[in-house]
Design an enzyme around this catalytic site. Structure first.
Site, PDB file in Angstrom:
ATOM      1  N   THR A 161      43.415  43.940  36.749  1.00 23.69           N
ATOM      2  CA  THR A 161      44.402  44.920  36.253  1.00 23.69           C
ATOM      3  C   THR A 161      44.095  46.303  36.829  1.00 23.69           C
ATOM      4  OG1 THR A 161      44.802  43.674  34.222  1.00 23.69           O
ATOM      5  CG2 THR A 161      45.324  46.023  34.159  1.00 23.69           C
ATOM      6  N   SER A 177      40.036  38.738  40.307  1.00 24.74           N
ATOM      7  CA  SER A 177      39.422  38.914  38.988  1.00 24.74           C
ATOM      8  C   SER A 177      38.230  37.982  38.811  1.00 24.74           C
ATOM      9  CB  SER A 177      40.484  38.605  37.933  1.00 24.74           C
ATOM     10  OG  SER A 177      39.902  38.595  36.654  1.00 24.74           O
ATOM     11  N   GLY A 178      37.123  38.522  38.269  1.00 22.51           N
ATOM     12  CA  GLY A 178      35.918  37.715  38.074  1.00 22.51           C
ATOM     13  C   GLY A 178      36.071  36.613  37.040  1.00 22.51           C
ATOM     14  N   THR A 224      29.192  54.424  37.661  1.00 27.02           N
ATOM     15  CA  THR A 224      28.069  53.567  38.055  1.00 27.02           C
ATOM     16  C   THR A 224      28.546  52.119  38.145  1.00 27.02           C
ATOM     17  OG1 THR A 224      26.597  55.076  36.919  1.00 27.02           O
ATOM     18  CG2 THR A 224      25.715  52.897  37.428  1.00 27.02           C
ATOM     19  N   CYS A 271      56.017  38.396  22.923  1.00 29.94           N
ATOM     20  CA  CYS A 271      56.544  39.737  23.219  1.00 29.94           C
ATOM     21  C   CYS A 271      55.994  40.722  22.199  1.00 29.94           C
ATOM     22  CB  CYS A 271      58.064  39.750  23.280  1.00 29.94           C
ATOM     23  SG  CYS A 271      58.859  40.093  21.728  1.00 29.94           S
TER      24      CYS A 271
HETATM   25  N1  PLP Z   1      47.212  38.921  37.983  1.00 23.64           N
HETATM   26  C1  PLP Z   1      47.333  37.649  37.571  1.00 23.64           C
HETATM   27  C2  PLP Z   1      48.175  36.699  38.354  1.00 23.64           C
HETATM   28  C3  PLP Z   1      46.672  37.216  36.411  1.00 23.64           C
HETATM   29  O1  PLP Z   1      46.800  35.960  35.997  1.00 23.64           O
HETATM   30  C4  PLP Z   1      45.876  38.156  35.698  1.00 23.64           C
HETATM   31  C5  PLP Z   1      45.209  37.765  34.441  1.00 23.64           C
HETATM   32  O2  PLP Z   1      45.745  36.995  33.660  1.00 23.64           O
HETATM   33  C6  PLP Z   1      45.768  39.460  36.180  1.00 23.64           C
HETATM   34  C7  PLP Z   1      46.445  39.809  37.323  1.00 23.64           C
HETATM   35  C8  PLP Z   1      44.918  40.485  35.462  1.00 23.64           C
HETATM   36  O3  PLP Z   1      43.553  40.167  35.631  1.00 23.64           O
HETATM   37  P1  PLP Z   1      42.392  40.811  34.719  1.00 23.64           P
HETATM   38  O4  PLP Z   1      42.358  40.007  33.466  1.00 23.64           O
HETATM   39  O5  PLP Z   1      41.157  40.662  35.546  1.00 23.64           O
HETATM   40  O6  PLP Z   1      42.720  42.234  34.489  1.00 23.64           O
END
Ligand code: PLP
Length: 372
Positions: free
Chosen positions: A70, A189-190, A227, A311
């Protein structure tokens, strides 16, 4: 409990934990400190950065560690020059859609062509204006697993000098992720790849001309102050080395899951079954059954899965992604996403099919009784 919700998050791989453990429990310094503790931390950071760059086939200078996808997406999307035009799809993750609102750009949100679950180059070309400066696409959709045909889009972006942001979250670890040249930024994303939550990566090429979202110290070439989360970064780099060589075993399990369900139940629709999908994802409509009720009953019966999006008003809405793909409200409402991982076993799949077939049959019988 059978966990089939790996697109939501994954468990930490024990090998990742083992790689992180000495950092979490040891006496490492801050990578920005000059003393030997700091230098030891800096060396680990440099090693992890090198490994991540090698995995994606980019320069070490292109790697920026963030708190997750994100944040990475916000950084690269909000680097768009103000007043321009951006083309994206209506199927993107909420992190993309919300970040786009703050770019100061006009944004075109394209639905996929009827019968498809991803944008095509043809649609992008048709939506182009003289002010278009950026394209934002997902490598694979997190709800359906349907893949975008990225290579022609990347070649087009490169030819036209457009910035191209790729949300690579749902594809990473499912298949090789070398980035085509035309991709100017990509985000990962980790916690979706058996690394910890709290770490992500933005691959940001020079052509993207990114600016920082998080202002602070000069860490990561000034692109992300603060950091570095060293243990999580080392965990992320380790997770990349643990991906299966081939996606075939997971694809085989997923296909078997779908086939066995079809053999056990009528009135199923597998969304995107005729389109290229990543190996681990299956989104299925169980027609005549309310998806939210099904999710809760499956949870009680020992299978953890996921259904559409809730929602903000608290009323449960069917998946926006399915609706924007042209799936009917009824079908979307009855849909459940199953997502496997390399830890999913054949025995779990067999058991899950039996449980799902039972629960769906009971719910259908109950609905039939109530309606008659
Ligand atoms: N993009 C996609 C396609 C995702 O599935 C997700 C998480 O569900 C994200 C972005 C966001 O990732 P994060 O949870 O690491 O912020």
């Amino acid at each position: 409990m059978i966990y089939l919700d790996h697109n939501a998050t994954t468990f930490l791989d024990p090998h990742v934990l083992a790689a992180m453990e000495p950092i979490l429990s040891g006496t490492l310094g801050n990578p920005s400190s000059t003393h030997r503790f700091g230098q030891a931390a800096k060396a680990l950071l440099a090693k992890a950065t090198k490994e991540v760059a090698a995995y994606f086939g980019v320069q070490t200078a292109d790697v920026v560690f963030t708190s997750g996808a994100t944040e990475a997406l916000n950084m690269v999307i909000r680097s768009a020059p103000k007043g321009g035009h951006i083309i994206t799809s209506s199927l993107e993750h909420i992190a993309v859609l919300e970040a786009l609102k703050f770019t100061g750009c006009e944004v075109t949100y394209l639905d996929p062509e009827p019968g498809h679950g991803a944008l095509s180059l043809k649609q992008i070309v048709e939506a182009l204006t003289p002010r278009t400066s950026m394209l934002v696409v997902m490598a694979a959709n997190n709800e359906t697993g349907i893949k975008t045909d990225l290579d022609p889009i990347a070649a087009f972006a490169q030819e036209r000098g457009l910035k191209l942001v790729v949300d690579g979250v749902a594809q990473l670890g499912k298949e090789p992720s070398k980035l085509p040249q035309g991709v100017t930024a990509a985000c990962f994303s980790g916690h979706k790849i058996h690394a910890p939550t709290g770490v992500g990566v933005a691959i940001v090429r020079r052509a993207h001309r990114a600016h920082p979202l998080i202002l602070g110290g000069p860490q990561q070439r000034g692109l992300r102050g603060g950091t570095e989360n060293l243990a999580a970064i080392v965990g992320f780099a380790k997770a990349l080395t643990l991906f299966p060589e081939s996606s075939a075993p997971i694809a085989h399990l997923r296909d078997r899951f779908e086939k066995d369900l079809q053999a056990s139940l009528n009135d199923l629709v597998i969304h995107g079954a005729d389109q290229p999908r990543v190996c681990n994802t299956s989104h299925i409509a169980f027609l005549g059954v309310d998806g939210e009720t099904l999710l809760m009953q499956l949870d009680l019966a020992g299978v953890a899965v996921s259904h559409g999006a809730a929602c903000s008003s608290g009323t449960l809405e069917p998946s926006r992604v399915l609706l924007n793909m042209g799936v009917s409200r009824d079908s979307a409402r009855s849909s459940i996403r199953f997502s496997l991982s390399r830890f999913t076993t054949e025995e779990e799949i067999e058991r899950a099919v039996r449980i799902i077939a039972n629960v769906v049959s009971q719910l259908r019988a109950y609905t039939y009784k109530v309606e008659n």
